[in-house]
Design a protein around this motif. Structure first.
Motif, PDB file in Angstrom:
ATOM      1  N   ASP A  51      -7.737 -10.381   6.218  1.00  0.00           N
ATOM      2  CA  ASP A  51      -7.075  -9.122   6.549  1.00  0.00           C
ATOM      3  C   ASP A  51      -5.950  -8.826   5.557  1.00  0.00           C
ATOM      4  O   ASP A  51      -5.773  -7.677   5.133  1.00  0.00           O
ATOM      5  CB  ASP A  51      -6.525  -9.145   7.973  1.00  0.00           C
ATOM      6  N   ASP A  52      -5.188  -9.846   5.178  1.00  0.00           N
ATOM      7  CA  ASP A  52      -4.118  -9.656   4.191  1.00  0.00           C
ATOM      8  C   ASP A  52      -4.689  -9.212   2.848  1.00  0.00           C
ATOM      9  O   ASP A  52      -4.126  -8.344   2.178  1.00  0.00           O
ATOM     10  CB  ASP A  52      -3.309 -10.939   4.008  1.00  0.00           C
ATOM     11  N   ALA A  53      -5.800  -9.811   2.439  1.00  0.00           N
ATOM     12  CA  ALA A  53      -6.430  -9.440   1.171  1.00  0.00           C
ATOM     13  C   ALA A  53      -6.930  -7.994   1.209  1.00  0.00           C
ATOM     14  O   ALA A  53      -6.783  -7.255   0.225  1.00  0.00           O
ATOM     15  CB  ALA A  53      -7.575 -10.394   0.852  1.00  0.00           C
ATOM     16  N   ILE A  54      -7.496  -7.591   2.326  1.00  0.00           N
ATOM     17  CA  ILE A  54      -7.952  -6.200   2.486  1.00  0.00           C
ATOM     18  C   ILE A  54      -6.756  -5.254   2.389  1.00  0.00           C
ATOM     19  O   ILE A  54      -6.809  -4.221   1.717  1.00  0.00           O
ATOM     20  CB  ILE A  54      -8.698  -6.013   3.821  1.00  0.00           C
ATOM     21  N   GLU A  55      -5.682  -5.614   3.038  1.00  0.00           N
ATOM     22  CA  GLU A  55      -4.467  -4.798   3.018  1.00  0.00           C
ATOM     23  C   GLU A  55      -3.908  -4.679   1.599  1.00  0.00           C
ATOM     24  O   GLU A  55      -3.583  -3.589   1.129  1.00  0.00           O
ATOM     25  CB  GLU A  55      -3.421  -5.401   3.959  1.00  0.00           C
ATOM     26  N   LYS A  56      -3.809  -5.804   0.912  1.00  0.00           N
ATOM     27  CA  LYS A  56      -3.272  -5.798  -0.454  1.00  0.00           C
ATOM     28  C   LYS A  56      -4.174  -5.017  -1.404  1.00  0.00           C
ATOM     29  O   LYS A  56      -3.693  -4.297  -2.282  1.00  0.00           O
ATOM     30  CB  LYS A  56      -3.086  -7.228  -0.956  1.00  0.00           C
ATOM     31  N   GLY A  57      -5.478  -5.157  -1.234  1.00  0.00           N
ATOM     32  CA  GLY A  57      -6.416  -4.409  -2.068  1.00  0.00           C
ATOM     33  C   GLY A  57      -6.276  -2.909  -1.868  1.00  0.00           C
ATOM     34  O   GLY A  57      -6.279  -2.132  -2.831  1.00  0.00           O
ATOM     35  N   GLY A  58      -6.138  -2.497  -0.617  1.00  0.00           N
ATOM     36  CA  GLY A  58      -5.944  -1.084  -0.322  1.00  0.00           C
ATOM     37  C   GLY A  58      -4.628  -0.560  -0.869  1.00  0.00           C
ATOM     38  O   GLY A  58      -4.562   0.549  -1.405  1.00  0.00           O
TER      39      GLY A  58
ATOM     40  N   LYS B  13      -3.552   9.339  -3.755  1.00  0.00           N
ATOM     41  CA  LYS B  13      -4.439  10.507  -3.676  1.00  0.00           C
ATOM     42  C   LYS B  13      -5.503  10.338  -2.594  1.00  0.00           C
ATOM     43  O   LYS B  13      -5.903  11.302  -1.960  1.00  0.00           O
ATOM     44  CB  LYS B  13      -5.105  10.729  -5.029  1.00  0.00           C
ATOM     45  N   TYR B  14      -5.938   9.102  -2.385  1.00  0.00           N
ATOM     46  CA  TYR B  14      -7.003   8.825  -1.413  1.00  0.00           C
ATOM     47  C   TYR B  14      -6.498   7.953  -0.262  1.00  0.00           C
ATOM     48  O   TYR B  14      -7.259   7.210   0.343  1.00  0.00           O
ATOM     49  CB  TYR B  14      -8.178   8.132  -2.110  1.00  0.00           C
ATOM     50  N   ALA B  15      -5.225   8.036   0.043  1.00  0.00           N
ATOM     51  CA  ALA B  15      -4.607   7.152   1.030  1.00  0.00           C
ATOM     52  C   ALA B  15      -5.309   7.211   2.387  1.00  0.00           C
ATOM     53  O   ALA B  15      -5.506   6.178   3.032  1.00  0.00           O
ATOM     54  CB  ALA B  15      -3.124   7.479   1.177  1.00  0.00           C
ATOM     55  N   GLY B  16      -5.693   8.394   2.811  1.00  0.00           N
ATOM     56  CA  GLY B  16      -6.373   8.528   4.105  1.00  0.00           C
ATOM     57  C   GLY B  16      -7.696   7.792   4.140  1.00  0.00           C
ATOM     58  O   GLY B  16      -7.998   7.073   5.093  1.00  0.00           O
ATOM     59  N   GLN B  17      -8.479   7.952   3.077  1.00  0.00           N
ATOM     60  CA  GLN B  17      -9.768   7.280   3.013  1.00  0.00           C
ATOM     61  C   GLN B  17      -9.592   5.764   2.874  1.00  0.00           C
ATOM     62  O   GLN B  17     -10.349   4.992   3.465  1.00  0.00           O
ATOM     63  CB  GLN B  17     -10.611   7.805   1.835  1.00  0.00           C
ATOM     64  N   VAL B  18      -8.579   5.365   2.092  1.00  0.00           N
ATOM     65  CA  VAL B  18      -8.317   3.929   1.910  1.00  0.00           C
ATOM     66  C   VAL B  18      -7.918   3.307   3.241  1.00  0.00           C
ATOM     67  O   VAL B  18      -8.399   2.231   3.599  1.00  0.00           O
ATOM     68  CB  VAL B  18      -7.232   3.699   0.836  1.00  0.00           C
ATOM     69  N   ASP B  19      -7.065   3.980   3.990  1.00  0.00           N
ATOM     70  CA  ASP B  19      -6.649   3.459   5.297  1.00  0.00           C
ATOM     71  C   ASP B  19      -7.835   3.313   6.243  1.00  0.00           C
ATOM     72  O   ASP B  19      -7.945   2.315   6.959  1.00  0.00           O
ATOM     73  CB  ASP B  19      -5.590   4.357   5.934  1.00  0.00           C
ATOM     74  N   LYS B  20      -8.714   4.308   6.233  1.00  0.00           N
ATOM     75  CA  LYS B  20      -9.905   4.226   7.084  1.00  0.00           C
ATOM     76  C   LYS B  20     -10.792   3.061   6.677  1.00  0.00           C
ATOM     77  O   LYS B  20     -11.320   2.339   7.531  1.00  0.00           O
ATOM     78  CB  LYS B  20     -10.703   5.529   7.018  1.00  0.00           C
ATOM     79  N   ALA B  21     -10.943   2.858   5.380  1.00  0.00           N
ATOM     80  CA  ALA B  21     -11.760   1.754   4.890  1.00  0.00           C
ATOM     81  C   ALA B  21     -11.132   0.410   5.252  1.00  0.00           C
ATOM     82  O   ALA B  21     -11.831  -0.520   5.673  1.00  0.00           O
ATOM     83  CB  ALA B  21     -11.952   1.856   3.383  1.00  0.00           C
TER      84      ALA B  21
END
Length: 62
Positions: free
Chosen positions: A23-30, A40-48
């Motif tokens: 989960d930490d790696a996913i968070e850091k990657g996003g 620019k794509y923060a909404g889509q990144v958060d959803k992903a």
């Protein structure tokens, strides 16, 4: 069960055993992606991020 089935099962076990790290790696990657794109794509990144964290375990770090 074939070779690939065994590998997938081992990968799932590894992810389950290290849920917080995944989960930490996913968070850091996003966050890195947000930085590189200027949010620019923060909404889509958060959803992903949420989707991936839900699929890999608790998803409670976001």
């Amino acid at each position: 069960m074939g070779f690939l089935d065994d590998a997938v099962d081992k990968a799932k076990d590894l992810i389950d055993d290290n849920d917080e790290k995944v989960d930490d790696a996913i968070e850091k990657g996003g966050d890195l992606l947000d930085d590189k794109t200027g949010d620019k794509y923060a909404g889509q990144v958060d959803k992903a991020q949420d989707f991936l964290q839900d699929k890999t375990g608790s998803g409670d770090t976001h």
